[in-house]
Design a protein around this motif. Structure first.
Motif, PDB file in Angstrom:
ATOM      1  N   MET A 174       0.884  -1.180  -0.166  1.00  0.00           N
ATOM      2  CA  MET A 174       0.094  -0.127   0.035  1.00  0.00           C
ATOM      3  C   MET A 174       0.795   1.230  -0.102  1.00  0.00           C
ATOM      4  N   SER A 175       0.785   2.048  -1.198  1.00  0.00           N
ATOM      5  CA  SER A 175       1.580   3.297  -0.829  1.00  0.00           C
ATOM      6  C   SER A 175       0.739   4.449  -0.753  1.00  0.00           C
ATOM      7  N   GLU A 176       1.071   5.231   0.057  1.00  0.00           N
ATOM      8  CA  GLU A 176       0.240   6.367   0.376  1.00  0.00           C
ATOM      9  C   GLU A 176       0.993   7.635  -0.009  1.00  0.00           C
ATOM     10  N   ARG A 177       0.467   8.549  -0.616  1.00  0.00           N
ATOM     11  CA  ARG A 177       1.061   9.988  -1.035  1.00  0.00           C
ATOM     12  C   ARG A 177       1.173  10.547   0.199  1.00  0.00           C
ATOM     13  N   PRO A 178       2.527  11.294  -0.073  1.00  0.00           N
ATOM     14  CA  PRO A 178       2.815  12.191   1.189  1.00  0.00           C
ATOM     15  C   PRO A 178       1.900  13.372   1.437  1.00  0.00           C
ATOM     16  N   ALA A 179       1.781  13.476   2.326  1.00  0.00           N
ATOM     17  CA  ALA A 179       0.818  14.874   2.951  1.00  0.00           C
ATOM     18  C   ALA A 179       0.772  16.103   2.216  1.00  0.00           C
ATOM     19  N   ALA A 180       2.063  16.371   1.712  1.00  0.00           N
ATOM     20  CA  ALA A 180       1.985  17.748   0.774  1.00  0.00           C
ATOM     21  C   ALA A 180       1.164  17.360  -0.419  1.00  0.00           C
ATOM     22  N   ALA A 181       1.449  16.036  -1.056  1.00  0.00           N
ATOM     23  CA  ALA A 181       0.928  15.951  -2.527  1.00  0.00           C
ATOM     24  C   ALA A 181      -0.605  15.688  -2.091  1.00  0.00           C
ATOM     25  N   ARG A 182      -1.002  15.242  -0.851  1.00  0.00           N
ATOM     26  CA  ARG A 182      -2.539  15.174  -0.834  1.00  0.00           C
ATOM     27  C   ARG A 182      -3.193  16.572  -0.810  1.00  0.00           C
ATOM     28  N   ARG A 183      -2.417  17.393  -0.006  1.00  0.00           N
ATOM     29  CA  ARG A 183      -2.872  18.790   0.296  1.00  0.00           C
ATOM     30  C   ARG A 183      -2.928  19.450  -1.165  1.00  0.00           C
ATOM     31  N   GLU A 184      -1.970  19.410  -2.030  1.00  0.00           N
ATOM     32  CA  GLU A 184      -1.794  19.788  -3.145  1.00  0.00           C
ATOM     33  C   GLU A 184      -2.877  19.512  -4.131  1.00  0.00           C
ATOM     34  N   ALA A 185      -3.242  18.251  -4.047  1.00  0.00           N
ATOM     35  CA  ALA A 185      -4.393  17.602  -4.764  1.00  0.00           C
ATOM     36  C   ALA A 185      -5.682  17.933  -4.318  1.00  0.00           C
ATOM     37  N   ALA A 186      -5.773  18.441  -2.993  1.00  0.00           N
ATOM     38  CA  ALA A 186      -7.021  18.831  -2.325  1.00  0.00           C
ATOM     39  C   ALA A 186      -7.236  20.388  -2.763  1.00  0.00           C
ATOM     40  N   GLY A 187      -6.091  20.864  -2.701  1.00  0.00           N
ATOM     41  CA  GLY A 187      -6.215  22.315  -3.161  1.00  0.00           C
ATOM     42  C   GLY A 187      -6.491  22.644  -4.298  1.00  0.00           C
ATOM     43  N   GLU A 188      -6.296  21.856  -5.480  1.00  0.00           N
ATOM     44  CA  GLU A 188      -6.783  21.777  -6.855  1.00  0.00           C
ATOM     45  C   GLU A 188      -8.248  21.460  -6.821  1.00  0.00           C
ATOM     46  N   ASP A 189      -8.563  20.594  -6.254  1.00  0.00           N
ATOM     47  CA  ASP A 189     -10.169  20.334  -6.107  1.00  0.00           C
ATOM     48  C   ASP A 189     -10.899  21.487  -5.572  1.00  0.00           C
ATOM     49  N   VAL A 190     -10.222  22.135  -4.507  1.00  0.00           N
ATOM     50  CA  VAL A 190     -11.036  23.287  -3.822  1.00  0.00           C
ATOM     51  C   VAL A 190     -11.003  24.393  -4.877  1.00  0.00           C
ATOM     52  N   GLU A 191     -10.113  24.467  -5.573  1.00  0.00           N
ATOM     53  CA  GLU A 191     -10.040  25.792  -6.596  1.00  0.00           C
ATOM     54  C   GLU A 191     -10.985  25.390  -7.661  1.00  0.00           C
ATOM     55  N   GLN A 192     -11.185  24.224  -8.210  1.00  0.00           N
ATOM     56  CA  GLN A 192     -11.901  23.803  -9.118  1.00  0.00           C
ATOM     57  C   GLN A 192     -13.714  23.918  -8.923  1.00  0.00           C
ATOM     58  N   HIS A 193     -13.831  23.643  -7.507  1.00  0.00           N
ATOM     59  CA  HIS A 193     -15.071  23.970  -6.861  1.00  0.00           C
ATOM     60  C   HIS A 193     -15.478  25.315  -6.659  1.00  0.00           C
ATOM     61  N   ARG A 194     -14.276  26.248  -6.430  1.00  0.00           N
ATOM     62  CA  ARG A 194     -14.610  27.604  -6.262  1.00  0.00           C
ATOM     63  C   ARG A 194     -14.857  28.167  -7.561  1.00  0.00           C
ATOM     64  N   GLU A 195     -14.164  27.928  -8.688  1.00  0.00           N
ATOM     65  CA  GLU A 195     -14.249  28.226 -10.062  1.00  0.00           C
ATOM     66  C   GLU A 195     -15.774  28.116 -10.543  1.00  0.00           C
ATOM     67  N   ARG A 196     -16.192  26.630 -10.253  1.00  0.00           N
ATOM     68  CA  ARG A 196     -17.428  26.353 -10.608  1.00  0.00           C
ATOM     69  C   ARG A 196     -18.789  27.312 -10.064  1.00  0.00           C
ATOM     70  N   LEU A 197     -18.304  27.360  -8.625  1.00  0.00           N
ATOM     71  CA  LEU A 197     -19.246  28.497  -7.927  1.00  0.00           C
ATOM     72  C   LEU A 197     -19.453  29.710  -8.560  1.00  0.00           C
ATOM     73  N   ARG A 198     -18.110  30.121  -8.675  1.00  0.00           N
ATOM     74  CA  ARG A 198     -18.092  31.602  -9.427  1.00  0.00           C
ATOM     75  C   ARG A 198     -18.902  31.745 -10.560  1.00  0.00           C
ATOM     76  N   GLU A 199     -18.893  30.582 -11.591  1.00  0.00           N
ATOM     77  CA  GLU A 199     -19.702  30.734 -12.866  1.00  0.00           C
ATOM     78  C   GLU A 199     -21.029  30.334 -12.464  1.00  0.00           C
ATOM     79  N   LEU A 200     -21.340  29.692 -11.523  1.00  0.00           N
ATOM     80  CA  LEU A 200     -22.802  29.427 -10.965  1.00  0.00           C
ATOM     81  C   LEU A 200     -23.345  30.717 -10.644  1.00  0.00           C
ATOM     82  N   ASP A 201     -22.609  31.471  -9.863  1.00  0.00           N
ATOM     83  CA  ASP A 201     -23.023  32.778  -9.231  1.00  0.00           C
ATOM     84  C   ASP A 201     -23.454  33.893 -10.427  1.00  0.00           C
ATOM     85  N   GLY A 202     -22.368  33.946 -11.285  1.00  0.00           N
ATOM     86  CA  GLY A 202     -22.604  34.644 -12.443  1.00  0.00           C
ATOM     87  C   GLY A 202     -23.937  34.631 -13.261  1.00  0.00           C
TER      88      GLY A 202
END
Length: 108
Positions: free
Chosen positions: A1-29
């Protein structure tokens, strides 16, 4: 079982967060544009009703709108409908929030 380092998980989660924020900005518009369209259309309806000799508003229709929003979105939906209906009652404010001045040929 290989786990990604915490920094890589945070980076991936940060990209997800930004994608969701962008979609919400579009929906708000989209919502803002639709609300502006709704306000304009309602004001046109009010003008047509006045021109036809009817009252500016139809309270039975407004109640039906409130019920529809409540049924679709719950109690907060009814509050949203009240806000939307209220926006059309402020004739001195344009649908985009700017102050609207009467044209010179209209009396205030």
């Amino acid at each position: 079982m290989s786990e990604r380092p915490a920094a890589a998980r945070r980076e991936a989660a940060g990209e997800d967060v930004e994608q969701h924020r962008e979609r919400l900005r579009e929906l708000d518009g989209d919502l803002i544009r639709l609300i502006q369209l709704r306000v304009r259309e309602d004001r046109l309806l009010q003008g047509a009703r006045r021109a036809a000799g009817f009252a500016r508003t139809d309270l039975a229709r407004e109640n039906a709108v409130l019920r529809g929003y409540r049924e679709a979105l719950g109690p907060a939906g009814a509050q949203l409908a009240l806000l939307l209906i209220g926006m059309t009652r402020h004739a001195d404010q344009a649908p985009d929030g700017r102050e609207e001045r009467p044209s010179p040929d209209r009396s205030p």
